[in-house]
Motif scaffolding. Sequence first.
Motif, PDB file in Angstrom:
ATOM      1  N   TYR A 243      73.569  58.341 -12.890  1.00 43.92           N
ATOM      2  CA  TYR A 243      72.707  57.167 -12.932  1.00 43.92           C
ATOM      3  C   TYR A 243      71.621  57.308 -11.869  1.00 43.92           C
ATOM      4  O   TYR A 243      71.915  57.543 -10.700  1.00 43.92           O
ATOM      5  CB  TYR A 243      73.521  55.901 -12.672  1.00 43.92           C
ATOM      6  N   PHE A 244      70.361  57.226 -12.288  1.00 45.34           N
ATOM      7  CA  PHE A 244      69.246  57.160 -11.345  1.00 45.34           C
ATOM      8  C   PHE A 244      68.018  56.606 -12.055  1.00 45.34           C
ATOM      9  O   PHE A 244      67.924  56.664 -13.278  1.00 45.34           O
ATOM     10  CB  PHE A 244      68.958  58.499 -10.655  1.00 45.34           C
ATOM     11  N   GLN A 245      67.121  56.027 -11.259  1.00 44.38           N
ATOM     12  CA  GLN A 245      65.868  55.455 -11.753  1.00 44.38           C
ATOM     13  C   GLN A 245      66.095  54.508 -12.933  1.00 44.38           C
ATOM     14  O   GLN A 245      65.337  54.488 -13.902  1.00 44.38           O
ATOM     15  CB  GLN A 245      64.874  56.567 -12.103  1.00 44.38           C
ATOM     16  N   GLY A 246      67.175  53.714 -12.850  1.00 47.49           N
ATOM     17  CA  GLY A 246      67.434  52.682 -13.845  1.00 47.49           C
ATOM     18  C   GLY A 246      68.039  53.150 -15.151  1.00 47.49           C
ATOM     19  O   GLY A 246      68.162  52.356 -16.085  1.00 47.49           O
ATOM     20  N   GLN A 247      68.437  54.415 -15.252  1.00 43.17           N
ATOM     21  CA  GLN A 247      69.012  54.924 -16.497  1.00 43.17           C
ATOM     22  C   GLN A 247      70.296  55.690 -16.229  1.00 43.17           C
ATOM     23  O   GLN A 247      70.448  56.320 -15.181  1.00 43.17           O
ATOM     24  CB  GLN A 247      68.037  55.852 -17.222  1.00 43.17           C
ATOM     25  N   THR A 248      71.189  55.675 -17.202  1.00 43.86           N
ATOM     26  CA  THR A 248      72.412  56.470 -17.151  1.00 43.86           C
ATOM     27  C   THR A 248      72.257  57.639 -18.116  1.00 43.86           C
ATOM     28  O   THR A 248      71.860  57.454 -19.268  1.00 43.86           O
ATOM     29  CB  THR A 248      73.641  55.632 -17.527  1.00 43.86           C
ATOM     30  N   TYR A 249      72.567  58.821 -17.631  1.00 45.12           N
ATOM     31  CA  TYR A 249      72.453  60.042 -18.424  1.00 45.12           C
ATOM     32  C   TYR A 249      73.845  60.630 -18.621  1.00 45.12           C
ATOM     33  O   TYR A 249      74.687  60.551 -17.731  1.00 45.12           O
ATOM     34  CB  TYR A 249      71.561  61.059 -17.707  1.00 45.12           C
TER      35      TYR A 249
END
Length: 115
Positions: A56-62
């Motif tokens: 999770y970073f910059q408002g998104q989960t990958y």
Amino acid sequence: MNQSELKLGLEKLKQDWEPKGFKCEIYQTNSVESWSNPGHKTDEFIILIEGEMDIYFQGQTYYPAIGEIFKIPAKVPHETRYGNSTCLYWIYAFNWQWHEDGVGIEEGKIKISRS
């Protein structure tokens, strides 16, 4: 991809990245883990070998796929969660070490702790 192909691929990555000042390691979990980091001074790359993880970073989960080279940009706060028995190849260029208490130290500063 079989184990020998995997090993050859990881050796090639190591040959490509180490001359650029990066370290290459295999990291394996034996239980569910979660890390939080305020950001490293250099980019970080993760290749999922087996298991599951999310970043999770910059408002998104990958959710990296097995074999995908996933880049976490420098200086970006991030959280990483690993499933049980997850194995990954970690490419990084920062000075990193684990202490016995499970706290990670980067460049002499406490950066993350396992939970």
